[in-house]
Scaffold this motif. Structure first.
Motif, PDB file in Angstrom:
ATOM      1  N   THR A 153       0.833  -1.207   0.000  1.00 45.96           N
ATOM      2  CA  THR A 153       0.000   0.000   0.000  1.00 45.96           C
ATOM      3  C   THR A 153       0.868   1.258   0.000  1.00 45.96           C
ATOM      4  O   THR A 153       0.526   2.258  -0.649  1.00 45.96           O
ATOM      5  N   THR A 154       1.977   1.231   0.720  1.00 43.62           N
ATOM      6  CA  THR A 154       2.894   2.379   0.691  1.00 43.62           C
ATOM      7  C   THR A 154       3.500   2.559  -0.692  1.00 43.62           C
ATOM      8  O   THR A 154       3.609   3.687  -1.195  1.00 43.62           O
ATOM      9  N   ALA A 155       3.902   1.439  -1.313  1.00 43.55           N
ATOM     10  CA  ALA A 155       4.462   1.524  -2.666  1.00 43.55           C
ATOM     11  C   ALA A 155       3.433   2.117  -3.634  1.00 43.55           C
ATOM     12  O   ALA A 155       3.762   2.973  -4.460  1.00 43.55           O
ATOM     13  N   PHE A 156       2.181   1.673  -3.513  1.00 36.93           N
ATOM     14  CA  PHE A 156       1.143   2.184  -4.394  1.00 36.93           C
ATOM     15  C   PHE A 156       0.896   3.664  -4.125  1.00 36.93           C
ATOM     16  O   PHE A 156       0.680   4.447  -5.053  1.00 36.93           O
ATOM     17  N   GLY A 157       0.928   4.053  -2.853  1.00 34.82           N
ATOM     18  CA  GLY A 157       0.753   5.465  -2.509  1.00 34.82           C
ATOM     19  C   GLY A 157       1.833   6.343  -3.129  1.00 34.82           C
ATOM     20  O   GLY A 157       1.553   7.433  -3.638  1.00 34.82           O
ATOM     21  N   LEU A 158       3.077   5.859  -3.119  1.00 35.92           N
ATOM     22  CA  LEU A 158       4.165   6.629  -3.727  1.00 35.92           C
ATOM     23  C   LEU A 158       4.020   6.688  -5.244  1.00 35.92           C
ATOM     24  O   LEU A 158       4.308   7.728  -5.859  1.00 35.92           O
ATOM     25  N   LEU A 159       3.561   5.582  -5.851  1.00 42.65           N
ATOM     26  CA  LEU A 159       3.355   5.578  -7.305  1.00 42.65           C
ATOM     27  C   LEU A 159       2.269   6.568  -7.718  1.00 42.65           C
ATOM     28  O   LEU A 159       2.311   7.110  -8.823  1.00 42.65           O
ATOM     29  N   VAL A 160       1.300   6.794  -6.849  1.00 39.94           N
ATOM     30  CA  VAL A 160       0.249   7.772  -7.133  1.00 39.94           C
ATOM     31  C   VAL A 160       0.750   9.191  -6.895  1.00 39.94           C
ATOM     32  O   VAL A 160       0.471  10.111  -7.667  1.00 39.94           O
ATOM     33  N   ALA A 161       1.517   9.381  -5.817  1.00 42.59           N
ATOM     34  CA  ALA A 161       1.918  10.728  -5.406  1.00 42.59           C
ATOM     35  C   ALA A 161       2.991  11.329  -6.311  1.00 42.59           C
ATOM     36  O   ALA A 161       2.928  12.524  -6.633  1.00 42.59           O
ATOM     37  N   ILE A 162       3.959  10.528  -6.720  1.00 42.54           N
ATOM     38  CA  ILE A 162       5.097  11.077  -7.468  1.00 42.54           C
ATOM     39  C   ILE A 162       4.668  11.746  -8.776  1.00 42.54           C
ATOM     40  O   ILE A 162       5.047  12.891  -9.048  1.00 42.54           O
ATOM     41  N   PRO A 163       3.857  11.088  -9.645  1.00 40.71           N
ATOM     42  CA  PRO A 163       3.415  11.786 -10.863  1.00 40.71           C
ATOM     43  C   PRO A 163       2.579  13.028 -10.562  1.00 40.71           C
ATOM     44  O   PRO A 163       2.668  14.026 -11.287  1.00 40.71           O
ATOM     45  N   ALA A 164       1.760  12.960  -9.502  1.00 40.59           N
ATOM     46  CA  ALA A 164       0.919  14.109  -9.154  1.00 40.59           C
ATOM     47  C   ALA A 164       1.772  15.307  -8.753  1.00 40.59           C
ATOM     48  O   ALA A 164       1.500  16.441  -9.160  1.00 40.59           O
ATOM     49  N   VAL A 165       2.815  15.076  -7.968  1.00 36.82           N
ATOM     50  CA  VAL A 165       3.703  16.166  -7.549  1.00 36.82           C
ATOM     51  C   VAL A 165       4.461  16.743  -8.741  1.00 36.82           C
ATOM     52  O   VAL A 165       4.588  17.967  -8.888  1.00 36.82           O
ATOM     53  N   MET A 166       4.958  15.857  -9.606  1.00 36.96           N
ATOM     54  CA  MET A 166       5.686  16.321 -10.790  1.00 36.96           C
ATOM     55  C   MET A 166       4.775  17.149 -11.694  1.00 36.96           C
ATOM     56  O   MET A 166       5.171  18.211 -12.192  1.00 36.96           O
ATOM     57  N   ALA A 167       3.540  16.669 -11.902  1.00 39.03           N
ATOM     58  CA  ALA A 167       2.595  17.405 -12.745  1.00 39.03           C
ATOM     59  C   ALA A 167       2.231  18.737 -12.119  1.00 39.03           C
ATOM     60  O   ALA A 167       2.130  19.755 -12.809  1.00 39.03           O
ATOM     61  N   TYR A 168       2.033  18.753 -10.805  1.00 41.59           N
ATOM     62  CA  TYR A 168       1.687  20.006 -10.119  1.00 41.59           C
ATOM     63  C   TYR A 168       2.804  21.039 -10.272  1.00 41.59           C
ATOM     64  O   TYR A 168       2.538  22.208 -10.571  1.00 41.59           O
ATOM     65  N   ASN A 169       4.036  20.619 -10.070  1.00 35.69           N
ATOM     66  CA  ASN A 169       5.163  21.554 -10.197  1.00 35.69           C
ATOM     67  C   ASN A 169       5.292  22.080 -11.628  1.00 35.69           C
ATOM     68  O   ASN A 169       5.527  23.274 -11.845  1.00 35.69           O
ATOM     69  N   PHE A 170       5.127  21.188 -12.606  1.00 33.85           N
ATOM     70  CA  PHE A 170       5.237  21.603 -14.007  1.00 33.85           C
ATOM     71  C   PHE A 170       4.128  22.577 -14.383  1.00 33.85           C
ATOM     72  O   PHE A 170       4.381  23.644 -14.972  1.00 33.85           O
ATOM     73  N   LEU A 171       2.885  22.231 -14.049  1.00 34.33           N
ATOM     74  CA  LEU A 171       1.743  23.071 -14.424  1.00 34.33           C
ATOM     75  C   LEU A 171       1.749  24.393 -13.653  1.00 34.33           C
ATOM     76  O   LEU A 171       1.390  25.437 -14.205  1.00 34.33           O
ATOM     77  N   SER A 172       2.175  24.362 -12.385  1.00 35.73           N
ATOM     78  CA  SER A 172       2.268  25.601 -11.612  1.00 35.73           C
ATOM     79  C   SER A 172       3.313  26.535 -12.214  1.00 35.73           C
ATOM     80  O   SER A 172       3.110  27.755 -12.281  1.00 35.73           O
ATOM     81  N   GLY A 173       4.429  25.960 -12.648  1.00 40.27           N
ATOM     82  CA  GLY A 173       5.448  26.774 -13.310  1.00 40.27           C
ATOM     83  C   GLY A 173       4.932  27.385 -14.592  1.00 40.27           C
ATOM     84  O   GLY A 173       5.241  28.542 -14.920  1.00 40.27           O
ATOM     85  N   TRP A 174       4.118  26.625 -15.333  1.00 35.48           N
ATOM     86  CA  TRP A 174       3.536  27.139 -16.571  1.00 35.48           C
ATOM     87  C   TRP A 174       2.598  28.306 -16.273  1.00 35.48           C
ATOM     88  O   TRP A 174       2.621  29.329 -16.954  1.00 35.48           O
ATOM     89  N   VAL A 175       1.775  28.161 -15.241  1.00 36.14           N
ATOM     90  CA  VAL A 175       0.845  29.233 -14.864  1.00 36.14           C
ATOM     91  C   VAL A 175       1.615  30.474 -14.422  1.00 36.14           C
ATOM     92  O   VAL A 175       1.257  31.604 -14.780  1.00 36.14           O
ATOM     93  N   ASP A 176       2.680  30.278 -13.651  1.00 32.40           N
ATOM     94  CA  ASP A 176       3.488  31.421 -13.215  1.00 32.40           C
ATOM     95  C   ASP A 176       4.097  32.151 -14.408  1.00 32.40           C
ATOM     96  O   ASP A 176       4.150  33.396 -14.433  1.00 32.40           O
ATOM     97  N   ALA A 177       4.550  31.396 -15.399  1.00 35.00           N
ATOM     98  CA  ALA A 177       5.124  32.017 -16.590  1.00 35.00           C
ATOM     99  C   ALA A 177       4.069  32.802 -17.359  1.00 35.00           C
ATOM    100  O   ALA A 177       4.326  33.909 -17.849  1.00 35.00           O
ATOM    101  N   ARG A 178       2.864  32.251 -17.478  1.00 34.16           N
ATOM    102  CA  ARG A 178       1.785  32.970 -18.163  1.00 34.16           C
ATOM    103  C   ARG A 178       1.364  34.205 -17.376  1.00 34.16           C
ATOM    104  O   ARG A 178       0.958  35.209 -17.949  1.00 34.16           O
ATOM    105  N   SER A 179       1.449  34.140 -16.050  1.00 32.90           N
ATOM    106  CA  SER A 179       1.126  35.305 -15.231  1.00 32.90           C
ATOM    107  C   SER A 179       2.090  36.450 -15.516  1.00 32.90           C
ATOM    108  O   SER A 179       1.683  37.620 -15.592  1.00 32.90           O
ATOM    109  N   VAL A 180       3.366  36.105 -15.700  1.00 33.48           N
ATOM    110  CA  VAL A 180       4.361  37.130 -16.058  1.00 33.48           C
ATOM    111  C   VAL A 180       4.065  37.695 -17.440  1.00 33.48           C
ATOM    112  O   VAL A 180       4.141  38.913 -17.653  1.00 33.48           O
ATOM    113  N   ASP A 181       3.704  36.825 -18.383  1.00 36.56           N
ATOM    114  CA  ASP A 181       3.359  37.290 -19.736  1.00 36.56           C
ATOM    115  C   ASP A 181       2.178  38.252 -19.702  1.00 36.56           C
ATOM    116  O   ASP A 181       2.179  39.281 -20.382  1.00 36.56           O
TER     117      ASP A 181
END
Length: 229
Positions: A177-205
């Protein structure tokens, strides 16, 4: 008793209890939710970036001439992207602004700022789900692991047998269950950081484009101000 048979995925799943299965189902739902948000945001971001670039290319040529009247009266359609909606709100404010230069510039600036905030909030829609999944999924998996280990030791105590071999299958079931939890969390964190960075860049634009448009308005009003209501 041969415990090694329990270390296959099918064996571990067959031996999981209701609580562990509930945790796994919860993590599966969280994973699906995060994947849906990722796909939806990527589609929205690609479209709004394309529409904004098209708007900037067309409107930029008009504003470069300093012809705000033509810009204000030009119908760019609905698909103008986040940038088009922000500048469009500024053009609307310019059309209905009073004849006083300072009041007119301030009115346009407030309209740009309000719409910019709306657009940034719109771009952030759904990112909270990714943040929640990324931060809670490991703990949900850890909860399943904790309860699984407790159950394994209870079974060992009930059977009266000792040694790691007796509870190895139960611990493996718990750790999955811990392994599955990490498999779910890691892509979500990576996607959040990427998309948040994109939004921040558009905010500057958006901020840069708003300031450039406001400079055009200020220069135009410094000459003759003939907005049309």
């Amino acid at each position: 008793m041969d415990h090694s048979a329990n270390f296959t995925i099918a064996g571990i799943w067959a031996s999981t209890g209701p609580f562990a299965r509930g945790v796994i189902f919860s993590l599966a739902i969280m994973s699906i939710a995060s994947l849906v948000v990722m796909a939806e945001r990527i589609i929205v971001f690609r479209k709004t970036r394309k529409d904004s670039r098209n708007f900037a290319a067309k409107m930029g040529a008009i504003l470069a001439k300093g012809d705000l009247q033509q810009a204000a009266n030009t119908n760019m359609g609905k698909d103008v992207g986040h940038l088009g909606r922000v500048i469009g709100s500024g053009l609307t404010a310019y059309r209905i602004s009073p004849s006083d230069k300072e009041v007119a510039v301030e009115s346009v600036a407030r309209a740009l700022e309000r719409q910019a905030q709306r657009e940034v909030q719109s771009l952030k829609r759904g990112l909270g789900i990714l943040a929640t999944v990324g931060s809670t999924a490991p703990f949900v998996g850890l909860l399943g692991t904790t309860m699984g280990i407790v159950t394994a030791f209870q079974l060992m105590a009930a059977s009266g047998a000792g040694g790691l071999g007796t509870i190895s299958a139960g611990i493996a079931e718990a750790l999955i269950t811990t392994a599955f939890g990490l498999l779910v969390a890691i892509p979500a964190v990576m996607a959040y950081n990427f998309l948040s960075g994109w939004v921040d860049a558009r905010s500057v634009d958006i901020s840069e484009s708003s300031n450039e448009f406001l400079d055009v308005v200020a220069r135009h009003l410094g000459g003759s101000h003939t907005p049309q209501a």
